[in-house]
Motif scaffolding. Structure first.
Motif, PDB file in Angstrom:
ATOM      1  N   SER A   1      -4.844  -2.389  20.217  1.00 20.94           N
ATOM      2  CA  SER A   1      -5.730  -3.334  20.909  1.00 20.94           C
ATOM      3  C   SER A   1      -5.033  -4.636  21.264  1.00 20.94           C
ATOM      4  CB  SER A   1      -6.966  -3.623  20.057  1.00 20.94           C
ATOM      5  OG  SER A   1      -6.626  -4.375  18.904  1.00 20.94           O
ATOM      6  N   GLY A   2      -3.737  -4.740  20.923  1.00 22.61           N
ATOM      7  CA  GLY A   2      -2.959  -5.889  21.373  1.00 22.61           C
ATOM      8  C   GLY A   2      -2.620  -6.946  20.343  1.00 22.61           C
ATOM      9  N   ALA A   3      -2.705  -6.621  19.059  1.00 23.18           N
ATOM     10  CA  ALA A   3      -2.355  -7.604  18.023  1.00 23.18           C
ATOM     11  C   ALA A   3      -0.909  -8.054  18.180  1.00 23.18           C
ATOM     12  CB  ALA A   3      -2.565  -6.999  16.637  1.00 23.18           C
ATOM     13  N   ASP A   4      -0.686  -9.361  18.049  1.00 21.48           N
ATOM     14  CA  ASP A   4       0.672  -9.912  18.138  1.00 21.48           C
ATOM     15  C   ASP A   4       1.429  -9.778  16.821  1.00 21.48           C
ATOM     16  OD1 ASP A   4       0.521 -10.959  20.865  1.00 21.48           O
ATOM     17  OD2 ASP A   4      -0.941 -12.364  20.041  1.00 21.48           O
ATOM     18  N   ALA A   5       0.694  -9.761  15.700  1.00 20.59           N
ATOM     19  CA  ALA A   5       1.300  -9.622  14.373  1.00 20.59           C
ATOM     20  C   ALA A   5       0.276  -8.955  13.461  1.00 20.59           C
ATOM     21  CB  ALA A   5       1.710 -10.983  13.808  1.00 20.59           C
ATOM     22  N   VAL A   6       0.771  -8.328  12.399  1.00 18.62           N
ATOM     23  CA  VAL A   6      -0.101  -7.645  11.452  1.00 18.62           C
ATOM     24  C   VAL A   6       0.216  -8.121  10.042  1.00 18.62           C
ATOM     25  CG1 VAL A   6      -0.892  -5.431  10.554  1.00 18.62           C
ATOM     26  CG2 VAL A   6      -0.178  -5.608  12.941  1.00 18.62           C
ATOM     27  N   ILE A   7      -0.836  -8.480   9.300  1.00 22.07           N
ATOM     28  CA  ILE A   7      -0.714  -8.847   7.887  1.00 22.07           C
ATOM     29  C   ILE A   7      -1.378  -7.737   7.080  1.00 22.07           C
ATOM     30  CG2 ILE A   7      -1.429 -10.495   6.111  1.00 22.07           C
ATOM     31  CD1 ILE A   7      -1.416 -12.641   8.342  1.00 22.07           C
ATOM     32  N   VAL A   8      -0.654  -7.152   6.117  1.00 15.65           N
ATOM     33  CA  VAL A   8      -1.144  -5.969   5.424  1.00 15.65           C
ATOM     34  C   VAL A   8      -1.162  -6.164   3.910  1.00 15.65           C
ATOM     35  CG1 VAL A   8      -0.835  -3.496   5.039  1.00 15.65           C
ATOM     36  CG2 VAL A   8      -0.215  -4.487   7.255  1.00 15.65           C
ATOM     37  N   GLY A   9      -2.350  -6.014   3.318  1.00 22.14           N
ATOM     38  CA  GLY A   9      -2.480  -5.826   1.882  1.00 22.14           C
ATOM     39  C   GLY A   9      -2.510  -4.320   1.652  1.00 22.14           C
ATOM     40  N   ALA A  10      -1.403  -3.752   1.242  1.00 21.51           N
ATOM     41  CA  ALA A  10      -1.213  -2.308   1.298  1.00 21.51           C
ATOM     42  C   ALA A  10      -1.944  -1.561   0.184  1.00 21.51           C
ATOM     43  CB  ALA A  10       0.275  -1.972   1.246  1.00 21.51           C
ATOM     44  N   ILE A  11      -2.562  -0.445   0.559  1.00 24.82           N
ATOM     45  CA  ILE A  11      -3.187   0.442  -0.418  1.00 24.82           C
ATOM     46  C   ILE A  11      -2.126   1.157  -1.244  1.00 24.82           C
ATOM     47  CG2 ILE A  11      -4.376   2.677  -0.567  1.00 24.82           C
ATOM     48  CD1 ILE A  11      -6.344   1.657   1.513  1.00 24.82           C
ATOM     49  N   SER A  12      -1.028   1.510  -0.589  1.00 21.85           N
ATOM     50  CA  SER A  12       0.034   2.295  -1.234  1.00 21.85           C
ATOM     51  C   SER A  12       1.371   1.597  -1.080  1.00 21.85           C
ATOM     52  CB  SER A  12       0.098   3.692  -0.617  1.00 21.85           C
ATOM     53  OG  SER A  12       1.261   4.381  -1.004  1.00 21.85           O
ATOM     54  N   TYR A  13       2.193   1.655  -2.120  1.00 23.48           N
ATOM     55  CA  TYR A  13       3.506   1.005  -2.092  1.00 23.48           C
ATOM     56  C   TYR A  13       4.422   1.664  -1.065  1.00 23.48           C
ATOM     57  CZ  TYR A  13       7.724  -1.236  -3.997  1.00 23.48           C
ATOM     58  OH  TYR A  13       8.865  -1.977  -4.170  1.00 23.48           O
ATOM     59  N   ASP A  14       4.358   2.993  -0.953  1.00 22.85           N
ATOM     60  CA  ASP A  14       5.237   3.727  -0.041  1.00 22.85           C
ATOM     61  C   ASP A  14       4.521   4.313   1.168  1.00 22.85           C
ATOM     62  OD1 ASP A  14       7.496   3.438  -1.846  1.00 22.85           O
ATOM     63  OD2 ASP A  14       6.591   5.016  -3.081  1.00 22.85           O
ATOM     64  N   GLY A  15       3.198   4.428   1.105  1.00 22.14           N
ATOM     65  CA  GLY A  15       2.464   5.237   2.069  1.00 22.14           C
ATOM     66  C   GLY A  15       2.342   4.678   3.471  1.00 22.14           C
ATOM     67  N   LEU A  16       2.694   3.417   3.684  1.00 19.35           N
ATOM     68  CA  LEU A  16       2.596   2.828   5.022  1.00 19.35           C
ATOM     69  C   LEU A  16       3.950   2.690   5.707  1.00 19.35           C
ATOM     70  CD1 LEU A  16       0.151   1.438   3.174  1.00 19.35           C
ATOM     71  CD2 LEU A  16      -0.237   0.210   5.300  1.00 19.35           C
ATOM     72  N   ASN A  17       5.001   3.174   5.068  1.00 26.36           N
ATOM     73  CA  ASN A  17       6.355   2.891   5.552  1.00 26.36           C
ATOM     74  C   ASN A  17       6.635   3.408   6.957  1.00 26.36           C
ATOM     75  OD1 ASN A  17       6.630   1.717   3.080  1.00 26.36           O
ATOM     76  ND2 ASN A  17       8.409   2.903   2.427  1.00 26.36           N
ATOM     77  N   ASN A  18       6.205   4.633   7.251  1.00 30.17           N
ATOM     78  CA  ASN A  18       6.452   5.175   8.593  1.00 30.17           C
ATOM     79  C   ASN A  18       5.723   4.365   9.651  1.00 30.17           C
ATOM     80  OD1 ASN A  18       8.128   7.219   7.678  1.00 30.17           O
ATOM     81  ND2 ASN A  18       6.467   8.716   7.485  1.00 30.17           N
ATOM     82  N   LEU A  19       4.482   3.998   9.360  1.00 28.86           N
ATOM     83  CA  LEU A  19       3.711   3.200  10.315  1.00 28.86           C
ATOM     84  C   LEU A  19       4.347   1.831  10.518  1.00 28.86           C
ATOM     85  CD1 LEU A  19       1.228   2.721  12.089  1.00 28.86           C
ATOM     86  CD2 LEU A  19      -0.007   2.012  10.022  1.00 28.86           C
ATOM     87  N   VAL A  20       4.744   1.188   9.431  1.00 26.64           N
ATOM     88  CA  VAL A  20       5.372  -0.134   9.540  1.00 26.64           C
ATOM     89  C   VAL A  20       6.645  -0.053  10.384  1.00 26.64           C
ATOM     90  CG1 VAL A  20       6.534  -1.965   8.244  1.00 26.64           C
ATOM     91  CG2 VAL A  20       4.384  -1.017   7.391  1.00 26.64           C
ATOM     92  N   LYS A  21       7.422   0.998  10.188  1.00 25.59           N
ATOM     93  CA  LYS A  21       8.652   1.167  10.968  1.00 25.59           C
ATOM     94  C   LYS A  21       8.340   1.259  12.451  1.00 25.59           C
ATOM     95  CE  LYS A  21      12.854   3.959  11.235  1.00 25.59           C
ATOM     96  NZ  LYS A  21      13.615   5.078  10.628  1.00 25.59           N
ATOM     97  N   ASN A  22       7.331   2.049  12.802  1.00 27.10           N
ATOM     98  CA  ASN A  22       6.956   2.204  14.209  1.00 27.10           C
ATOM     99  C   ASN A  22       6.450   0.893  14.804  1.00 27.10           C
ATOM    100  OD1 ASN A  22       7.598   4.920  14.138  1.00 27.10           O
ATOM    101  ND2 ASN A  22       5.512   5.567  13.644  1.00 27.10           N
ATOM    102  N   ILE A  23       5.643   0.155  14.026  1.00 31.97           N
ATOM    103  CA  ILE A  23       5.118  -1.119  14.514  1.00 31.97           C
ATOM    104  C   ILE A  23       6.242  -2.120  14.726  1.00 31.97           C
ATOM    105  CG2 ILE A  23       3.667  -3.103  13.928  1.00 31.97           C
ATOM    106  CD1 ILE A  23       1.853  -1.178  12.394  1.00 31.97           C
ATOM    107  N   ALA A  24       7.147  -2.199  13.750  1.00 28.00           N
ATOM    108  CA  ALA A  24       8.266  -3.134  13.854  1.00 28.00           C
ATOM    109  C   ALA A  24       9.157  -2.811  15.049  1.00 28.00           C
ATOM    110  CB  ALA A  24       9.086  -3.100  12.556  1.00 28.00           C
ATOM    111  N   GLN A  25       9.358  -1.520  15.305  1.00 27.91           N
ATOM    112  CA  GLN A  25      10.190  -1.120  16.442  1.00 27.91           C
ATOM    113  C   GLN A  25       9.549  -1.485  17.773  1.00 27.91           C
ATOM    114  OE1 GLN A  25      10.861   3.081  15.669  1.00 27.91           O
ATOM    115  NE2 GLN A  25      12.758   2.676  14.535  1.00 27.91           N
TER     116      GLN A  25
END
Length: 362
Positions: free
Chosen positions: A119-143
């Motif tokens: 929807s166009g967010a410029d930045a994302v702040i995440v309180g993560a549910i899982s220590y490892d479970g968001l890593n693939n998504l974070v990588k894609n967002i950062a890229q």
């Protein structure tokens, strides 16, 4: 950009604890605020500098910042919510918040964050549910060029841009040390039920390790360790089961929700004077419990400040300004000796604050 702060407005500070406890945390005057800055960002074991945190006065534009929380079921996350909301208003940025409904809902959190970015967010702040479970998504967002800030809970992803959080290992250790020192001269062993929180969450695993390490070698016996979601009903059931198995328990130690549930149960059973209660983080319920001598103590990680800092990190990154990659308020324990004098506004939302999901610049 790197995590090294520029000389101004960042100021190294010595003897900072007093300022951390005395600085007001309302939107007009919460800063400068004393923080720890990890010299090796994202390495929780690295050395730290003590600094005064100074946010930007105003953002250069109304950036759209998405915030994702595990839930808003307890007052701890309400405090973080207040921090991000009030700082977004002060700095003049847009904020949208989503919450996944609990620590079992990782897929919900993943899809909510994906929708935010789409929807166009410029930045994302995440309180993560899982220590490892968001890593693939974070990588894609950062890229895709969208910075991701890790708040409170911790993630193992190397692709995040910044962390606004403390060591929950140290939070667990703080209350473990407090308990061990409280009974260091006792001849009898002290029996403790320990309730670290949801299994698999980064903050829980760190808190458990810190607590267990701190009481190791002392006369504290952890007779039961029970994990579970931080919903009140779940924690209440865990405490009830532990009391059935260990009627001679001396202490219940765990999450703030555990502590709040335990005080009600112990009062109903006439066990308030027999079993002590401690939390390894701080909420309004814990605050009231300490004031009423129903809870012995809890460390505070200044949850409101973590929310404020995360918003400022996002703004700084988006505007190409110097920023610290890994920031956390200094930790200290609250008990009956300082409950009336510590900086309440850095740790708790105002009593009239309700969970808020959107901020639109005026």
């Amino acid at each position: 950009m790197n995590g090294k702060p520029s000389a101004v407005p960042w100021l190294t500070l010595v003897g900072a604890m007093a300022l951390a406890q005395s600085s007001a945390a309302n939107s007009e005057s919460w800063y400068p605020y004393t923080v720890d800055v990890w010299t090796t960002p994202f390495d929780m074991s690295s050395a730290r500098d003590v600094m005064q945190y100074q946010p930007v006065e105003k953002a250069s534009k109304a950036w759209d910042i998405c915030v994702s929380f595990p839930h808003l079921k307890d007052a701890y996350w309400t405090a973080v919510n207040y921090g991000v909301v009030d700082e977004a208003k002060r700095a003049g940025v847009e904020m949208q918040l989503v919450e996944a409904g609990g620590y079992t809902n990782l897929n919900t959190q993943l899809s909510q964050i994906e929708d935010c970015v789409a929807s166009g967010a410029d930045a994302v702040i995440v309180g993560a549910i899982s220590y490892d479970g968001l890593n693939n998504l974070v990588k894609n967002i950062a890229q895709s060029g969208v910075p991701v800030i890790d708040i409170v809970n911790g993630m193992s992803s190397p692709d995040i841009s910044a962390k606004s959080l403390v060591s929950f290992g140290e939070m667990g250790a703080k209350i473990g040390q407090y308990l061990a020192e409280r009974h260091q001269n006792d001849k009898e062993r002290v029996k403790v039920g320990w309730f670290p929180g949801p299994p698999g969450a980064g903050w829980v695993e760190a808190g458990n390790k810190g607590f267990q390490s701190a009481v190791g070698g002392s006369n504290i016996d952890v007779v039961e360790t029970k994990y579970g979601d931080t919903g009140k009903e779940v924690q209440l059931k865990l405490v009830e089961d532990t009391l059935e198995a260990h009627p001679d328990l001396d202490y219940i130690v765990g999450t703030a929700v555990t502590a709040e549930a335990a005080t009600s149960l112990l009062r109903a059973r006439g066990l308030t004077d027999q079993i002590g209660v401690l939390s390894y983080y701080f909420t309004p319920g814990v605050y009231q419990g300490i004031k009423r001598n129903l809870i012995v103590a809890a460390p505070t990680d200044s949850a409101v400040i973590q929310g404020r800092v995360a918003i400022d990190q996002a703004i700084r990154i988006l505007e190409g300004k110097p920023y610290t990659k890994h920031v956390g308020p200094q930790l200290y324990v609250i008990d009956d000796s300082n409950i009336s004098s510590f900086d309440r506004n850095s740790s708790l939302a105002p009593a009239n604050f309700k969970p808020t999901f959107t901020v639109k610049p005026q």
